[in-house]
Motif scaffolding. Sequence first.
Motif, PDB file in Angstrom:
ATOM      1  N   GLU A   1      57.954  67.257  20.973  1.00 20.96           N
ATOM      2  CA  GLU A   1      58.295  68.258  19.967  1.00 20.96           C
ATOM      3  C   GLU A   1      59.332  69.210  20.532  1.00 20.96           C
ATOM      4  N   PHE A   2      60.301  69.558  19.702  1.00 19.86           N
ATOM      5  CA  PHE A   2      61.353  70.518  20.026  1.00 19.86           C
ATOM      6  C   PHE A   2      62.462  69.953  20.901  1.00 19.86           C
ATOM      7  N   VAL A   3      62.465  68.655  21.190  1.00 21.75           N
ATOM      8  CA  VAL A   3      63.621  68.015  21.806  1.00 21.75           C
ATOM      9  C   VAL A   3      64.348  67.272  20.688  1.00 21.75           C
ATOM     10  N   THR A   4      65.609  67.640  20.446  1.00 22.16           N
ATOM     11  CA  THR A   4      66.350  67.085  19.317  1.00 22.16           C
ATOM     12  C   THR A   4      67.313  66.000  19.783  1.00 22.16           C
TER      13      THR A   4
ATOM     14  N   ILE B   1      68.023  70.951  23.776  1.00 20.97           N
ATOM     15  CA  ILE B   1      66.770  71.615  24.135  1.00 20.97           C
ATOM     16  C   ILE B   1      67.005  73.113  24.159  1.00 20.97           C
ATOM     17  N   SER B   2      66.107  73.860  23.554  1.00 20.00           N
ATOM     18  CA  SER B   2      66.209  75.316  23.571  1.00 20.00           C
ATOM     19  C   SER B   2      66.144  75.820  25.015  1.00 20.00           C
TER      20      SER B   2
ATOM     21  N   GLU C   1      62.823  76.204  17.467  1.00 21.33           N
ATOM     22  CA  GLU C   1      62.951  75.706  18.834  1.00 21.33           C
ATOM     23  C   GLU C   1      63.587  74.329  18.854  1.00 21.33           C
ATOM     24  N   TYR C   2      64.195  73.935  17.754  1.00 22.95           N
ATOM     25  CA  TYR C   2      64.915  72.676  17.727  1.00 22.95           C
ATOM     26  C   TYR C   2      66.242  72.899  17.000  1.00 22.95           C
TER      27      TYR C   2
END
Length: 207
Positions: free
Chosen positions: A114-117, A132-133, A161-162
């Motif tokens: 989650e949160f890695v685009t 990545i944030s 966060e993405y």
Amino acid sequence: MSDDRCQTRYGYKEINFPFQLKNQPNEYRCRYPGLDVSCNNQTDTSIAFPSSGNFTAQIIGNVEQIIEIGDPNGCLAKRLLEGFDLSGTPFQTVYLQNFMLLNCSNDVPFWYPEFVTYISCLSSENNYTVAISVDRPDLFVTFSSCLAMATVSVSSLLNWEYLTDTMWLTWNEPDCKRYLKSGGVCKYNKNTGFDDGCSVDLDPGML
């Protein structure tokens, strides 16, 4: 509420003061400098930024004074890498978030935390790109062998966060929020100048 003379329906959008389509005459002073949009096709509108080129204008919220923009080719990350500059426009950022873009070899196993685009438009057969944030250093561990491309800043309404495919901007002038929220008409008060803002009870003779 808007002045009917300054209202244009284009596709599913209504274009109202302070925005106006470029090809329309400005006899009723419906356009604020820098807030003109163009027609892309039967449903889309675009807005030009002097230093950054054209973006799609996906949502224009006049009451909230926010606009959602995206890349016409669906690759906002690429446009951010090229540099996004608001100079010469009435726009400001809303909530800035920073993301690191990483280019990884396919030898680096990619997983979908989650949160890695995953950025498909910057990926190829041999490499892939993720965002990545910078506020999530714990997520960088898996991608420690990847090449850091750049840190990009995105203007958003919320602390996402993405990395999304669009971003949000706002404008302060003209300030129509208080008039529109009370059901008033937003328009210039006088027939010259831009510093008089808007009016709830606009006298048509002042146009």
